[in-house]
Scaffold this active site. Structure first.
Site, PDB file in Angstrom:
ATOM      1  N   LYS A  30       0.823  -1.218   0.000  1.00 33.63           N
ATOM      2  CA  LYS A  30       0.000   0.000   0.000  1.00 33.63           C
ATOM      3  C   LYS A  30       0.862   1.277   0.000  1.00 33.63           C
ATOM      4  CE  LYS A  30      -3.939  -2.216   2.292  1.00 33.63           C
ATOM      5  NZ  LYS A  30      -5.006  -2.057   3.308  1.00 33.63           N
ATOM      6  N   TYR A  70     -12.578  -2.446  -3.591  1.00 30.48           N
ATOM      7  CA  TYR A  70     -13.053  -2.519  -2.200  1.00 30.48           C
ATOM      8  C   TYR A  70     -14.582  -2.400  -2.108  1.00 30.48           C
ATOM      9  CZ  TYR A  70      -8.371  -2.385  -0.069  1.00 30.48           C
ATOM     10  OH  TYR A  70      -7.097  -2.694   0.355  1.00 30.48           O
ATOM     11  N   PHE A  78     -15.553   3.536   7.007  1.00 26.05           N
ATOM     12  CA  PHE A  78     -14.188   3.894   6.621  1.00 26.05           C
ATOM     13  C   PHE A  78     -13.956   3.864   5.117  1.00 26.05           C
ATOM     14  CE2 PHE A  78     -14.206  -0.672   7.755  1.00 26.05           C
ATOM     15  CZ  PHE A  78     -13.721  -1.235   6.577  1.00 26.05           C
ATOM     16  N   ARG A 106      -1.485 -14.436   4.935  1.00 30.66           N
ATOM     17  CA  ARG A 106      -2.189 -13.746   6.025  1.00 30.66           C
ATOM     18  C   ARG A 106      -1.394 -13.861   7.335  1.00 30.66           C
ATOM     19  NH1 ARG A 106      -6.904 -11.731   4.755  1.00 30.66           N
ATOM     20  NH2 ARG A 106      -7.902 -11.869   6.779  1.00 30.66           N
ATOM     21  N   THR A 112      -5.178  -7.199  10.711  1.00 34.20           N
ATOM     22  CA  THR A 112      -5.493  -5.958   9.991  1.00 34.20           C
ATOM     23  C   THR A 112      -5.045  -4.726  10.769  1.00 34.20           C
ATOM     24  OG1 THR A 112      -7.430  -7.057   9.074  1.00 34.20           O
ATOM     25  CG2 THR A 112      -7.395  -4.653   8.923  1.00 34.20           C
ATOM     26  N   ARG A 123       2.723  -6.216   9.344  1.00 37.41           N
ATOM     27  CA  ARG A 123       1.947  -5.097   9.894  1.00 37.41           C
ATOM     28  C   ARG A 123       2.471  -4.666  11.263  1.00 37.41           C
ATOM     29  NH1 ARG A 123      -3.681  -7.557   7.629  1.00 37.41           N
ATOM     30  NH2 ARG A 123      -3.889  -6.303   5.742  1.00 37.41           N
ATOM     31  N   ASN A 133      -2.009   0.237   6.672  1.00 38.02           N
ATOM     32  CA  ASN A 133      -1.500  -1.012   7.264  1.00 38.02           C
ATOM     33  C   ASN A 133      -0.597  -1.785   6.307  1.00 38.02           C
ATOM     34  OD1 ASN A 133      -3.491  -1.959   5.584  1.00 38.02           O
ATOM     35  ND2 ASN A 133      -4.520  -3.224   7.104  1.00 38.02           N
ATOM     36  N   HIS A 136      -2.205  -5.497   1.679  1.00 37.05           N
ATOM     37  CA  HIS A 136      -3.494  -6.185   1.578  1.00 37.05           C
ATOM     38  C   HIS A 136      -3.213  -7.599   1.115  1.00 37.05           C
ATOM     39  CE1 HIS A 136      -7.570  -7.265   0.311  1.00 37.05           C
ATOM     40  NE2 HIS A 136      -6.988  -7.772  -0.763  1.00 37.05           N
ATOM     41  N   GLU A 147      -9.762 -11.460  -7.079  1.00 35.74           N
ATOM     42  CA  GLU A 147      -8.874 -10.298  -6.947  1.00 35.74           C
ATOM     43  C   GLU A 147      -7.723 -10.361  -7.956  1.00 35.74           C
ATOM     44  OE1 GLU A 147      -9.708  -9.052  -2.288  1.00 35.74           O
ATOM     45  OE2 GLU A 147      -7.778  -9.921  -2.809  1.00 35.74           O
TER      46      GLU A 147
HETATM   47  P1  CMP Z   1      -7.407  -4.568   3.782  1.00 36.38           P
HETATM   48  O1  CMP Z   1      -6.915  -5.945   4.101  1.00 36.38           O
HETATM   49  O2  CMP Z   1      -6.803  -3.911   2.588  1.00 36.38           O
HETATM   50  O3  CMP Z   1      -8.991  -4.608   3.594  1.00 36.38           O
HETATM   51  C1  CMP Z   1      -9.817  -3.483   3.830  1.00 36.38           C
HETATM   52  C2  CMP Z   1      -9.073  -2.356   4.475  1.00 36.38           C
HETATM   53  O4  CMP Z   1      -9.836  -1.366   5.095  1.00 36.38           O
HETATM   54  C3  CMP Z   1      -8.219  -2.916   5.586  1.00 36.38           C
HETATM   55  O5  CMP Z   1      -7.138  -3.668   5.051  1.00 36.38           O
HETATM   56  C4  CMP Z   1      -7.822  -1.664   6.336  1.00 36.38           C
HETATM   57  O6  CMP Z   1      -6.643  -1.083   5.861  1.00 36.38           O
HETATM   58  C5  CMP Z   1      -8.967  -0.686   6.005  1.00 36.38           C
HETATM   59  N1  CMP Z   1      -9.674  -0.244   7.213  1.00 36.38           N
HETATM   60  C6  CMP Z   1      -9.728   1.031   7.624  1.00 36.38           C
HETATM   61  N2  CMP Z   1     -10.456   1.104   8.745  1.00 36.38           N
HETATM   62  C7  CMP Z   1     -10.864  -0.133   9.050  1.00 36.38           C
HETATM   63  C8  CMP Z   1     -11.636  -0.688  10.103  1.00 36.38           C
HETATM   64  N3  CMP Z   1     -12.152   0.054  11.084  1.00 36.38           N
HETATM   65  N4  CMP Z   1     -11.848  -2.031  10.112  1.00 36.38           N
HETATM   66  C9  CMP Z   1     -11.337  -2.804   9.117  1.00 36.38           C
HETATM   67  N5  CMP Z   1     -10.588  -2.337   8.078  1.00 36.38           N
HETATM   68  C10 CMP Z   1     -10.353  -1.010   8.068  1.00 36.38           C
END
Ligand code: CMP
Length: 159
Positions: A30, A70, A78, A106, A112, A123, A133, A136, A147
């Site tokens: 990212k 997304y 968010f 993962r 996350t 992370r 973070n 992905h 994806e």
């Molecule tokens: P990702 O695995 O890319 O999938 C969705 C993304 O939303 C997640 O990582 C986070 O970077 C982002 N995100 C931002 N805020 C939140 C939240 N409150 N809960 C979950 N994902 C979030």
């Protein structure tokens, strides 16, 4: 020693013999990580665990691409900030290949929210916040197929 949880679907049983299936998963490095020049360090985390990077491109996502990718989060509070962040700088989009690659990636990424991520994960070591973070990764084999097809033609994947 840490116990690794394997995705049952990735294990083929032949009598007493359990053979891991080779899987592919989508990874995105990212903007917070590309901005800090962390692509090489993150790629080393994958390669050190036996994962092959079989496709990779550095791009600037358009707003439409980020919103589509997304789309499952469209109703979440968010969503707007997530899209804004994902188009704020270059991303490195990758196809990772290896035994049980979806679950293994993962595990390598960590939770996350970096505050909950295990020591030694990407992370925990690199992420700035739950939004920024650093990486992905697809959450299931089926999501991974969708994806990967979202970003790559079959001819761009070079095992
Ligand atoms: P990702 O695995 O890319 O999938 C969705 C993304 O939303 C997640 O990582 C986070 O970077 C982002 N995100 C931002 N805020 C939140 C939240 N409150 N809960 C979950 N994902 C979030």
């Amino acid at each position: 020693m840490r116990r690794r949880r394997y995705n049952r679907a990735a294990i083929i049983r032949l009598g007493n013999l359990a053979i891991m299936a080779v899987e592919r998963t989508l990874s995105i490095i990212k903007p917070d990580a590309t901005r800090r020049n962390l692509t090489g360090k993150i790629n080393a985390r994958f390669e050190d665990r036996g994962i092959r990077i079989v496709a990779q491109k550095r791009v600037r996502l358009s707003r439409a691409q980020a919103e589509d990718f997304y789309a499952v989060h469209r109703e979440r509070p968010f969503f707007a900030d997530l899209v804004k962040f994902m188009i704020s700088g270059p991303v490195v989009i990758q196809v990772l290949e290896g035994d049980n690659a979806v679950a293994l990636n993962r595990e390598i990424m960590g939770a996350t929210n970096p505050a909950n991520a295990a020591p030694g994960t990407i992370r925990k070591d690199f992420a700035v916040s739950i939004e920024a973070n650093s990486v992905h990764g697809s959450d299931s084999a089926e999501t991974a197929r969708n994806e990967i097809a979202f970003f790559f033609a079959g001819s761009e994947i070079c095992p």
